[in-house]
Write an enzyme that holds these catalytic residues in place. Structure first.
Site, PDB file in Angstrom:
ATOM      1  N   ALA A 165       0.818  -1.209   0.000  1.00  0.00           N
ATOM      2  CA  ALA A 165       0.000   0.000   0.000  1.00  0.00           C
ATOM      3  C   ALA A 165       0.856   1.265   0.000  1.00  0.00           C
ATOM      4  CB  ALA A 165      -0.928  -0.015   1.207  1.00  0.00           C
ATOM      5  N   HIS A 166       0.168   2.396  -0.072  1.00  0.00           N
ATOM      6  CA  HIS A 166       0.868   3.680  -0.192  1.00  0.00           C
ATOM      7  C   HIS A 166       1.752   3.979   1.020  1.00  0.00           C
ATOM      8  CE1 HIS A 166      -3.160   5.658   1.329  1.00  0.00           C
ATOM      9  NE2 HIS A 166      -2.634   4.866   2.225  1.00  0.00           N
ATOM     10  N   ASN A 167       2.925   4.523   0.722  1.00  0.00           N
ATOM     11  CA  ASN A 167       3.906   4.971   1.715  1.00  0.00           C
ATOM     12  C   ASN A 167       4.558   3.843   2.512  1.00  0.00           C
ATOM     13  OD1 ASN A 167       1.836   7.458   1.497  1.00  0.00           O
ATOM     14  ND2 ASN A 167       3.913   8.207   1.893  1.00  0.00           N
TER      15      ASN A 167
END
Length: 354
Positions: free
Chosen positions: A244-246
């Site tokens: 997922a993001h980051n």
């Protein structure tokens, strides 16, 4: 296909021959299928019978392995690693054929190294870069401003979205997506007068895939909301994994099929996660942590720990819990019988129940 003497293979992998070093071998095969002109390897004692019955011309084994009389072997410190190196000799990686297929689409501002290979229907967008000796298979899309380093292989239908960066010697298996939008929505109860809705949070960061990474088929690495989602040097990620993001995946980590890592979680160096493990967001997973298959990690894990279960707990405690679970039904029956016995004893003694 190339052929090698056993002595030549020994020199390549730092092993010692027991038997005929002049034996010429032209391939590598499983113990059950290998012929007299092929080499195999034996490192798991589950396959002892197959080893003893094998017709392989030679077998790679480790120093302490007991060998049937007359068997030609190549002894090495690490049989599986030697197998990998020997297999690479017989099946060397594909090399780029410097060309751009007529049906490939290369934007005028893109920079594709003359030694790279771009196959039919691949697309390289504005200001994108493709490094020396890299191979783009049919259907690959390298989007605006994205960068692919040297000696990379991007298989069919890989997508590297805008402004994402792929390092050197990276392998992206078919259908892999680098830089898809992260899953970010803010709930708006009013919806600008149109009723409640989930308002999309722009995902304006990117993804950096460092050198020597391999990502499996249909694995997705989401771009950061802000900043960078990063896959560290030498990490290997299996098929159908969601990053997922980051998220920050540490160098040399191994994530097995169907692992999911939620947003902003940081994995240290050399983390190993078994198949279908899930890790919730905003956690710190220390260096060298091992996570059992199908585990649900819901809290930070200190470096070097091994955890299993859902919610994940130290592996030793989980094993004890699983051992107890097997006997839970019998324990329940015993407890019921003990309660009845206590009730009888109280009745005989004329005591009231508490």
């Amino acid at each position: 296909m190339a052929s090698y003497t056993l002595a030549e293979l020994a020199a390549r992998v730092g092993g010692a021959v027991e038997g005929d070093g002049s034996l010429r071998l032209d391939g590598i095969a499983p113990l059950e299928e290998a012929s007299a002109s092929e080499i195999s390897f034996f490192s798991n004692r589950k396959y002892r019978k197959a080893f003893e019955a094998s017709r392989a011309g030679a077998v790679v084994v480790e120093p302490r392995e007991q060998v049937p009389a007359g068997r030609t072997v190549l002894r090495v410190a690490n049989a599986y690693l030697a197998f990998a190196k020997i297999s690479t000799l017989f099946h060397p990686p594909r090399e780029a054929v410097p060309e751009v297929a007529p049906t490939a689409v290369i934007h005028p501002t893109a920079r594709v190294h003359p030694s790279a290979q771009v196959m039919p229907l691949a697309c390289v967008g504005p200001d994108a870069q493709v490094g020396a000796r890299s191979i783009l298979f049919p259907g690959v899309h390298v989007a605006d401003g994205a960068r692919v380093g040297e000696d990379c292989v991007l298989y069919h239908n890989v997508v590297v979205r805008e402004r994402c960066a792929v390092g050197n010697r990276v392998i992206l298996q078919p259908g892999c997506v680098i830089g898809s939008d992260g899953f970010g929505f803010a709930f708006d109860p009013e919806g600008e007068g149109k009723g409640p809705r989930h308002y999309k949070v722009p995902q304006v960061g990117n993804v950096v895939v460092e050198d020597d990474v391999e990502l499996g088929a249909n694995t997705c690495v989401d771009r950061a909301t802000l900043g960078t989602t990063r896959i560290g040097r030498g990490a290997k990620i299996d098929n159908l994994v969601q990053i997922a993001h980051n998220v920050q995946v540490g160098p040399l980590s191994l994530l097995v099929s169907q692992v999911g890592v939620a947003g902003s979680t940081k994995l240290g160096m050399g983390v190993v996660a078994g198949g279908q493990a899930g890790i919730v967001g905003h956690l710190e997973i220390g260096d060298g942590v091992r996570i059992g298959a199908q585990s649900g990690v819901m809290a930070d894990v200190q470096a070097g720990e091994t955890v299993s279960g859902s919610p994940a707990v130290p592996h030793g405690g989980w094993l004890k819990a699983m051992a107890s679970l097997e006997h839970l039904h019998d324990m329940r029956k015993e407890l019921r019988e003990l309660r009845r016995e206590v009730e009888r004893l109280r009745a005989d003694a004329g005591e009231d129940e508490p």
